[in-house]
Design an enzyme around this catalytic site. Structure first.
Site, mmCIF file in Angstrom:
data_model
loop_
_atom_site.group_PDB
_atom_site.id
_atom_site.type_symbol
_atom_site.label_atom_id
_atom_site.label_comp_id
_atom_site.label_asym_id
_atom_site.label_seq_id
_atom_site.Cartn_x
_atom_site.Cartn_y
_atom_site.Cartn_z
ATOM 1 N N CYS A 104 0.808 -1.224 0.000
ATOM 2 C CA CYS A 104 0.000 0.000 0.000
ATOM 3 C C CYS A 104 0.838 1.269 0.000
ATOM 4 O O CYS A 104 0.316 2.356 -0.236
ATOM 5 C CB CYS A 104 -0.941 0.002 1.199
ATOM 6 N N HIS A 117 -9.306 2.815 -1.700
ATOM 7 C CA HIS A 117 -7.909 2.428 -1.525
ATOM 8 C C HIS A 117 -7.440 1.504 -2.643
ATOM 9 O O HIS A 117 -7.331 0.294 -2.459
ATOM 10 C CB HIS A 117 -7.743 1.757 -0.151
ATOM 11 N N CYS A 165 0.410 2.716 6.109
ATOM 12 C CA CYS A 165 0.754 1.362 6.545
ATOM 13 C C CYS A 165 0.749 0.448 5.335
ATOM 14 O O CYS A 165 0.101 0.739 4.327
ATOM 15 C CB CYS A 165 -0.226 0.867 7.601
#
Length: 420
Positions: free
Chosen positions: A87, A375, A406
């Site tokens: 990510c 996301h 994160c």
């Protein structure tokens, strides 16, 4: 402390609208979704370097950066390469570019894309080995083996791309972390509601207008819900732990999302090549942390990276005017900040003996975060950075910002920005 030999800046770029999984952008792949964005950015300025990423792998390419650049029919003499860190992919793309600027390169275009609607389906390694060997020795038998494949022979992104080592999803891991840190369902739903309300307000007042490139299929983010409420969020069932203890739901977790995002990384000379009025900020420093996810939560590395980064500059939490924290899950934001606030945590666990003071919750994600916006793995870092730079540009000169992401594998990446 100055990390770089010269001042390095990040400047707001563009992103596509973020689409719902299976929605308007689902017919794309990561390359085709990136092409219009790369063209739009290159129309603004010709970069000296192009760094791009995607997280979900494809057998169709090995260097998505170069593939996007050439498919966009842009100047083939611009070097283009790929970066990946789950990510944090497009954030580490920015860090990589920052370290390469100087000499013949003053302006880099960085970002990433993910079409989570279309994950590739592959063969398990032992099946692939068997069929590959057959193609070398007995092609008809290899074809017969392919025709006889079953679902058990395939590698699928089960339950949202599980961690390879543990075989468990991010949500499964985050459920454990939420319980360990006492993060309640009510607190998660409250944060999720704030995320949607702030993102909706941002769209309504035009904050996102110059950050989002409308596409023929979709003009604005599809995940953000103006009609959500505390009652609707509270009515959703747990999505991961269904034992009766689960608190993570589809409403307080980031959704399956398709999208791409880009921003600029520049020296002072490179910054001068961008249009006047482009929001920018100095990239003062960065930190990448990793934790043993058998000891600490899989998504808890930001609570190690943030204090180390701030302490190097003698900054307390209250000195940071803006906090842009990736919301993989509402519980992940709440747990990481709970660690930052816990007495003794930063000293005993992060190894930083410094008084950081109280945490300013009212300065976090003023225009919403990933729970509401979405996301798409590789696009999130660029979206967070670009959004933070614009938010920071409205604050007084010298204001500080932290951007934190994160990532799977127990990683956390954090950038320290300063308003010019």
């Amino acid at each position: 402390m100055q990390r770089y030999a010269q001042k390095i800046f990040v400047a707001s770029g563009l992103r596509t609208p973020f689409g719902r999984g299976g929605g308007a952008l689902a017919d794309h792949d990561a390359i085709s979704l990136s092409v219009p964005l790369a063209r739009a950015m290159a129309d603004i300025a010709r970069p000296d370097l192009f760094v791009w990423g995607t997280v979900i792998p494809s057998l169709g390419w090995s260097n998505i950066g170069r593939e996007v650049w050439l498919d966009a029919k842009l100047d083939p003499t611009v070097p283009a390469f790929s970066a990946v860190l789950a990510c944090s992919t497009s954030m580490v793309a920015a860090f990589a570019a920052a370290g390469m600027l100087g000499g013949s390169a003053d302006l880099a275009l960085v970002g990433g894309a993910e079409v989570m609607s279309n994950p590739p389906i592959g063969l398990k390694l032992d099946v692939s080995k068997r069929i590959t060997k057959l193609f070398r020795t007995d092609p008809p038998a290899a074809i017969a083996a392919l025709q006889a494949l079953t679902a058990d022979d395939l590698t699928l992104p089960v339950k949202g791309w599980a961690n390879r080592i543990t075989g468990r999803t991010m949500g499964d891991h985050m459920e454990e972390t939420a319980q360990e840190w006492g993060i309640t369902r009510a607190a998660q739903d409250d944060w999720a509601l704030k995320s949607h309300q702030r993102a909706v307000a941002g769209w309504e007042r035009g904050f996102f207008d110059d950050l989002v490139l409308p596409l023929p299929e979709l003009a604005r983010d599809a995940n953000t819900r103006a009609d959500t409420s505390a009652e609707k969020l509270a009515a959703l069932p747990p999505a991961f732990d269904k034992s009766g203890k689960g608190s993570l739901t589809a409403g307080n977790s980031s959704p399956i999302t398709d999208g791409a995002a880009a921003l600029w990384v520049a020296t002072e000379a490179g910054l001068s090549r961008l249009p006047a009025g482009t929001p920018f900020a100095e990239l003062v420093d960065q930190e990448i942390a990793a934790v043993d996810h058998h000891v600490d939560g899989l998504l808890m590395a930001p609570s190690f990276a943030i204090p180390r980064l701030l302490a190097r500059h003698g900054l307390r939490y209250e000195d940071v005017a803006l906090w842009e924290i990736h919301e993989a899950f509402a519980a992940q934001v709440l747990a990481n900040v709970a660690a930052l606030e816990k007495p003794g945590w930063t000293k005993d666990r992060a190894g930083v003996d410094f008084d950081f003071g109280p945490f300013p919750w009212d300065r976090v994600n003023p225009n919403g975060g990933s729970v509401a916006i979405g996301h798409p793995f590789a696009a999130t870092g660029a979206r967070d950075l670009s959004q933070a730079v614009k938010e920071l540009s409205a604050l007084p000169s010298g204001s500080w910002a932290i951007v934190s992401v994160c990532a799977d594998g127990g990683h956390g990446t954090v950038a320290l920005l300063r308003a010019p």
